[in-house]
Design a protein around this motif. Structure first.
Motif, PDB file in Angstrom:
ATOM      1  N   ILE A 125     -16.840  18.535  -7.009  1.00 30.15           N
ATOM      2  CA  ILE A 125     -17.828  19.255  -6.102  1.00 30.15           C
ATOM      3  C   ILE A 125     -17.606  20.745  -6.115  1.00 30.15           C
ATOM      4  O   ILE A 125     -18.897  21.454  -6.175  1.00 30.15           O
ATOM      5  N   GLY A 126     -16.434  21.240  -6.374  1.00 26.85           N
ATOM      6  CA  GLY A 126     -16.388  22.549  -6.621  1.00 26.85           C
ATOM      7  C   GLY A 126     -16.874  23.276  -7.484  1.00 26.85           C
ATOM      8  O   GLY A 126     -17.642  24.458  -7.488  1.00 26.85           O
ATOM      9  N   THR A 127     -17.175  22.563  -8.702  1.00 26.70           N
ATOM     10  CA  THR A 127     -17.483  23.416  -9.783  1.00 26.70           C
ATOM     11  C   THR A 127     -19.203  22.901  -9.942  1.00 26.70           C
ATOM     12  O   THR A 127     -19.838  23.496 -10.846  1.00 26.70           O
ATOM     13  N   SER A 128     -19.648  22.363  -9.153  1.00 26.93           N
ATOM     14  CA  SER A 128     -21.019  21.648  -9.198  1.00 26.93           C
ATOM     15  C   SER A 128     -22.187  21.857  -7.945  1.00 26.93           C
ATOM     16  O   SER A 128     -23.117  22.065  -7.894  1.00 26.93           O
ATOM     17  N   TYR A 129     -21.377  22.206  -6.981  1.00 25.73           N
ATOM     18  CA  TYR A 129     -22.238  22.021  -5.639  1.00 25.73           C
ATOM     19  C   TYR A 129     -23.264  23.332  -5.471  1.00 25.73           C
ATOM     20  O   TYR A 129     -24.240  23.063  -5.212  1.00 25.73           O
ATOM     21  N   LEU A 143       0.749  -1.241   0.030  1.00 29.94           N
ATOM     22  CA  LEU A 143      -0.142   0.140   0.052  1.00 29.94           C
ATOM     23  C   LEU A 143       0.807   1.364  -0.046  1.00 29.94           C
ATOM     24  O   LEU A 143       0.323   2.262   0.301  1.00 29.94           O
ATOM     25  N   SER A 144       2.183   1.165  -0.200  1.00 34.20           N
ATOM     26  CA  SER A 144       3.087   2.142   0.029  1.00 34.20           C
ATOM     27  C   SER A 144       2.886   3.148  -1.023  1.00 34.20           C
ATOM     28  O   SER A 144       3.305   4.529  -1.145  1.00 34.20           O
ATOM     29  N   MET A 145       2.147   3.030  -2.423  1.00 37.68           N
ATOM     30  CA  MET A 145       2.058   4.082  -3.570  1.00 37.68           C
ATOM     31  C   MET A 145       0.519   4.168  -3.475  1.00 37.68           C
ATOM     32  O   MET A 145       0.312   5.089  -4.545  1.00 37.68           O
ATOM     33  N   THR A 146      -0.420   3.815  -2.637  1.00 35.39           N
ATOM     34  CA  THR A 146      -1.623   4.397  -2.618  1.00 35.39           C
ATOM     35  C   THR A 146      -1.979   5.733  -2.313  1.00 35.39           C
ATOM     36  O   THR A 146      -2.945   6.506  -2.833  1.00 35.39           O
ATOM     37  N   PRO A 147      -0.664   6.577  -1.666  1.00 34.16           N
ATOM     38  CA  PRO A 147      -1.166   7.991  -1.786  1.00 34.16           C
ATOM     39  C   PRO A 147      -1.415   8.498  -3.123  1.00 34.16           C
ATOM     40  O   PRO A 147      -1.915   9.777  -3.395  1.00 34.16           O
ATOM     41  N   ILE A 148      -0.678   7.978  -4.214  1.00 35.16           N
ATOM     42  CA  ILE A 148      -1.053   8.372  -5.626  1.00 35.16           C
ATOM     43  C   ILE A 148      -2.282   8.321  -5.867  1.00 35.16           C
ATOM     44  O   ILE A 148      -3.265   9.130  -6.499  1.00 35.16           O
ATOM     45  N   LEU A 149      -3.094   7.239  -5.727  1.00 34.00           N
ATOM     46  CA  LEU A 149      -4.384   7.153  -5.693  1.00 34.00           C
ATOM     47  C   LEU A 149      -5.395   8.220  -4.876  1.00 34.00           C
ATOM     48  O   LEU A 149      -6.510   8.609  -5.307  1.00 34.00           O
ATOM     49  N   LEU A 150      -5.043   8.268  -3.684  1.00 36.33           N
ATOM     50  CA  LEU A 150      -5.730   9.379  -2.865  1.00 36.33           C
ATOM     51  C   LEU A 150      -5.468  10.802  -3.299  1.00 36.33           C
ATOM     52  O   LEU A 150      -6.638  11.408  -3.399  1.00 36.33           O
ATOM     53  N   GLY A 151      -4.330  11.039  -3.901  1.00 33.10           N
ATOM     54  CA  GLY A 151      -4.198  12.356  -4.363  1.00 33.10           C
ATOM     55  C   GLY A 151      -5.127  12.607  -5.716  1.00 33.10           C
ATOM     56  O   GLY A 151      -5.607  13.482  -5.808  1.00 33.10           O
ATOM     57  N   ILE A 152      -5.000  11.402  -6.636  1.00 31.44           N
ATOM     58  CA  ILE A 152      -5.561  11.640  -7.718  1.00 31.44           C
ATOM     59  C   ILE A 152      -7.310  11.854  -7.322  1.00 31.44           C
ATOM     60  O   ILE A 152      -8.056  12.663  -8.034  1.00 31.44           O
ATOM     61  N   SER A 153      -7.716  11.167  -6.723  1.00 31.15           N
ATOM     62  CA  SER A 153      -9.235  11.113  -6.023  1.00 31.15           C
ATOM     63  C   SER A 153      -9.616  12.290  -5.397  1.00 31.15           C
ATOM     64  O   SER A 153     -10.741  13.036  -5.607  1.00 31.15           O
ATOM     65  N   ALA A 154      -8.563  12.878  -4.646  1.00 30.89           N
ATOM     66  CA  ALA A 154      -9.042  13.984  -3.911  1.00 30.89           C
ATOM     67  C   ALA A 154      -9.090  15.236  -4.875  1.00 30.89           C
ATOM     68  O   ALA A 154     -10.022  16.107  -4.802  1.00 30.89           O
ATOM     69  N   ALA A 155      -7.980  15.332  -5.998  1.00 34.42           N
ATOM     70  CA  ALA A 155      -8.100  16.539  -6.930  1.00 34.42           C
ATOM     71  C   ALA A 155      -9.410  16.319  -7.869  1.00 34.42           C
ATOM     72  O   ALA A 155     -10.015  17.397  -7.851  1.00 34.42           O
ATOM     73  N   LEU A 156      -9.624  15.207  -8.031  1.00 31.50           N
ATOM     74  CA  LEU A 156     -10.848  15.076  -8.882  1.00 31.50           C
ATOM     75  C   LEU A 156     -12.152  15.467  -8.062  1.00 31.50           C
ATOM     76  O   LEU A 156     -12.946  16.058  -8.614  1.00 31.50           O
ATOM     77  N   SER A 157     -12.091  14.953  -7.062  1.00 30.96           N
ATOM     78  CA  SER A 157     -13.396  14.883  -6.086  1.00 30.96           C
ATOM     79  C   SER A 157     -13.303  16.508  -5.684  1.00 30.96           C
ATOM     80  O   SER A 157     -14.513  16.959  -5.965  1.00 30.96           O
ATOM     81  N   VAL A 185     -23.866  18.880 -14.698  1.00 34.13           N
ATOM     82  CA  VAL A 185     -23.637  19.379 -13.351  1.00 34.13           C
ATOM     83  C   VAL A 185     -23.966  18.183 -12.308  1.00 34.13           C
ATOM     84  O   VAL A 185     -23.037  17.766 -11.438  1.00 34.13           O
ATOM     85  N   MET A 186     -25.186  17.322 -12.288  1.00 39.76           N
ATOM     86  CA  MET A 186     -25.302  16.452 -11.790  1.00 39.76           C
ATOM     87  C   MET A 186     -24.201  15.186 -11.766  1.00 39.76           C
ATOM     88  O   MET A 186     -23.720  14.587 -10.939  1.00 39.76           O
ATOM     89  N   LYS A 187     -23.773  15.120 -12.976  1.00 39.30           N
ATOM     90  CA  LYS A 187     -22.725  14.119 -13.250  1.00 39.30           C
ATOM     91  C   LYS A 187     -21.379  14.460 -12.438  1.00 39.30           C
ATOM     92  O   LYS A 187     -20.785  13.771 -11.662  1.00 39.30           O
ATOM     93  N   LYS A 188     -20.853  15.759 -12.476  1.00 35.40           N
ATOM     94  CA  LYS A 188     -19.932  16.369 -11.815  1.00 35.40           C
ATOM     95  C   LYS A 188     -20.107  16.056 -10.056  1.00 35.40           C
ATOM     96  O   LYS A 188     -19.099  15.695  -9.503  1.00 35.40           O
ATOM     97  N   TYR A 189     -21.232  16.333  -9.658  1.00 35.92           N
ATOM     98  CA  TYR A 189     -21.724  16.261  -8.260  1.00 35.92           C
ATOM     99  C   TYR A 189     -21.325  14.741  -7.534  1.00 35.92           C
ATOM    100  O   TYR A 189     -20.711  14.632  -6.957  1.00 35.92           O
TER     101      TYR A 189
END
Length: 612
Positions: free
Chosen positions: A356-360, A338-352, A579-583
């Motif tokens: 959310i920021g452009t649709s909420y 799991l040492s490289m899973t921060p890559i997954l967390l960073g990608i998902s955090a940026a996308l999320s 909008v709903m897709k992004k949210y």
């Protein structure tokens, strides 16, 4: 500029090189109609040429990969198997490109079919005031958007040039869209028939029937569509998500048997090829989506700017740094596989954060509009009650706020009444003036068209306006009830897709990844001792792929499938609304990522520990 310009250019280029392969091609009537409907500036032979060219291009790519395998010395059973899997892509791509105009026609009609209830509503509202069909079509054209706006404006042009009558134009419109919505065809015939009724009462009954036939038909057919979608959805889940994940568990076994499968090859297969096939298959299914009522449209000028986007991207990048450093050999924290899973967390955090920021805020505005539309039917009914007492429209508009203190829709009438009294505005300006109109910031076509209808007959007596208000109230309530029923019926399919994307897929992916990593660790010890595997493959076992690499590849695949499946589920119920897709993507991408990482950790601990 055509939105299919890139596709059209590729078709022409392909035809220049492959015209010899398509000289005997006989296009189907469906393909010709699809090209005409979508407005693509291509010939059927050019479409077929691009399909042929895509097959040649992908076969060439597969051949190149085959020779690369030979050069790097992995031309074994596993390498041949991967090449065979790659051969699926040209087959899928051929049918996708050959039917691309038909698929786009289905997608456009499926998207535009959500406007059908609105078109019928505008026609019925206009005809309740005046049985002039041409004026009703003009009213509907001015309030429609997208495909129906173009179709109705073209119809107006044909009517004015004498090509056909207004009645004939609506009948043709119903026939053209009858395959997508049979109830729309029946409704159009009733709308046309209403102009032939001798009495006012009979005419209003026919218009009521036209609206009822459409809404009842939509509600009933949604149930059938939801049942038809169940099997394709389960097939997509089984063969597009679960089966590829199960094969991950076989990678350590293949290495142990001497069939070396390199990480680049697995990455190419799981990050590019399989998601591409899944996306193409989903596009074949989306044409079966039922008619749904689209969410309120808010002008782009009202969209708030998301100023935090650079900071969200930077935040995501900072989260990925420990993973990239570990990949380069700098071990800040060693978490095993799991040492490289921060890559997954960073990608998902940026996308999320971005989604959310452009649709909420837009979604919150829509929620307010939905709430206003939900109470507007009752507001119209109360307006009718006050008018039935013989009061003037202006007086009724002032009093309605007293009867509905918590109703925001009542404020529209109260503010308009003040505009008339205090600023001496005419009724239309009181509602729709660009600076002071009470409805200028109400982004609901349902509410605005109803108010316009009231304004249009404001010169008539209170009894006539009250009668119209009662009918509008019933119509709006029926529209809301059908919309709720459609969403409830589709909810079972959509919720299944969302659970698959956010929970089941990541859970299975994490468990298989964790199990694969434990197997890789165990077999690595056997390989270190120089064991073979009963003569299979090479004489010695191949070096297994690093557990951390397997985890990151499967994690990216899980995120990609979550994006595809959530987008598909939103296409079903919201008609591809961005909008709903992004949210929803903003909600489910981090959920899927966390579920994957947690299940991978749990599987590793339960099966034997991540550390081996």
């Amino acid at each position: 500029m055509s939105k299919y310009e890139t596709y059209e250019n590729y078709c022409r280029i392909a035809h220049n090189y492959f015209k010899g392969f398509v000289k005997d091609f006989k296009p189907s009537r469906k393909l010709k109609e699809a090209i005409k409907f979508t407005g693509m500036k291509v010939k059927p032979a050019e479409v077929y040429a691009l399909a042929v060219a895509s097959v040649f291009a992908l076969l060439l790519l597969t051949l190149i990969l085959f020779f690369v395998f030979i050069l790097i010395g992995i031309i074994n059973f596993a390498g041949i198997l991967i090449c065979i899997i790659f051969l699926l892509l040209p087959i899928v791509m051929y049918f996708y490109m050959k039917d691309y105009p038909i698929l786009m026609e289905g997608k456009e009609k499926a998207h535009s079919s959500g406007d059908i209830p609105g078109v019928v509503s505008y026609l019925v509202m206009a005809l309740r005031i005046n049985p002039n069909m041409e004026r009703a079509i003009k009213f509907a054209a001015n309030h429609s958007t997208g495909t129906f706006e173009k179709v109705l404006k073209k119809m107006m042009y044909n009517i004015r040039t004498g090509k056909y009558s207004a009645e004939r134009g609506l009948a043709v419109l119903g026939d053209e869209w009858g395959e997508v919505s049979p109830e729309f065809k029946r409704s159009m015939r009733l709308v046309v028939a209403s102009t032939s009724d001798k009495t006012e009462g009979r005419r209003q009954e026919t218009l009521n029937k036209a609206a009822e036939v459409l809404l009842t038909g939509l509600s009933e057919r949604t149930g059938d569509s939801a049942r038809k979608l169940h099997t394709p959805v389960m097939m997509v889940f089984t063969f597009g998500v679960i089966l590829p994940l199960i094969f991950i568990a076989l990678i350590p076994l293949a290495s142990f048997m001497g069939f070396g499968v390199g990480a680049p090859l697995i990455a190419l297969l799981y990050i590019i090829v399989l998601p591409a096939i899944l996306y193409i298959l989903i596009n074949f299914i989306i044409g079966y989506r039922p008619v749904t009522i689209p969410p309120p449209r808010i002008p782009l000028s009202e969209y708030p700017e998301f100023k935090l986007a650079p900071f969200v991207i930077l935040f995501g990048f900072l989260i990925t740094l420990p993973g990239f450093l570990y990949l380069s050999g700098v071990k800040i924290v060693d978490l095993g596989a799991l040492s490289m899973t921060p890559i997954l967390l960073g990608i998902s955090a940026a996308l999320s954060g971005y989604f959310i920021g452009t649709s909420y805020r837009i979604k919150r505005m829509r929620d307010d509009i939905y709430a206003m539309e939900g109470e507007f039917g009752e507001t119209m009914y109360q307006l009718g009650v006050i008018l039935s007492e013989g009061r003037s429209l202006e007086d009724a508009m002032s009093r309605i706020k007293e009867m509905s203190r918590d109703a925001k829709s009542a404020e529209i009438f109260a503010i308009a009444a003040n505009n008339v009294r205090l600023f001496n505005m005419d009724l239309k300006s009181a509602f729709f003036d660009s600076k002071a109109g009470s409805a200028r910031k109400v982004f609901s076509d349902t509410i605005k068209s109803a108010v316009e209808t009231i304004v249009a007959i404001s010169s008539r007596g209170s009894a006539s306006i009250a009668s119209l208000a009662y009918r509008l109230s019933d119509h709006i309530k029926n529209m809301r009830a059908v919309d709720a029923e459609i969403k409830r019926t589709l909810g079972s399919v959509v919720s299944s897709m969302q659970i698959i994307a956010g929970v089941v897929g990541p859970l299975v992916g994490g468990m298989i990844s964790g199990m694969s990593n434990v197997l890789a660790g165990s077999m690595g010890k056997v390989i270190a001792e120089g064991a073979g595997m009963f003569g299979f493959g090479t004489t010695a076992a191949a070096e297994p792929i690093s557990p951390g690499i397997i985890t990151i590849i499967v994690g990216i695949y899980v995120i990609e499938t979550a994006i595809i499946l959530i987008s598909f589920s939103d296409d079903l119920i919201y008609g591809g609304d961005a909008v709903m897709k992004k949210y929803h993507l903003g909600l489910y991408i981090p959920a899927a990522t966390l579920m994957f990482i947690t299940s991978a950790w749990a599987a590793g601990v339960l099966i034997g520990g991540l550390g081996g």
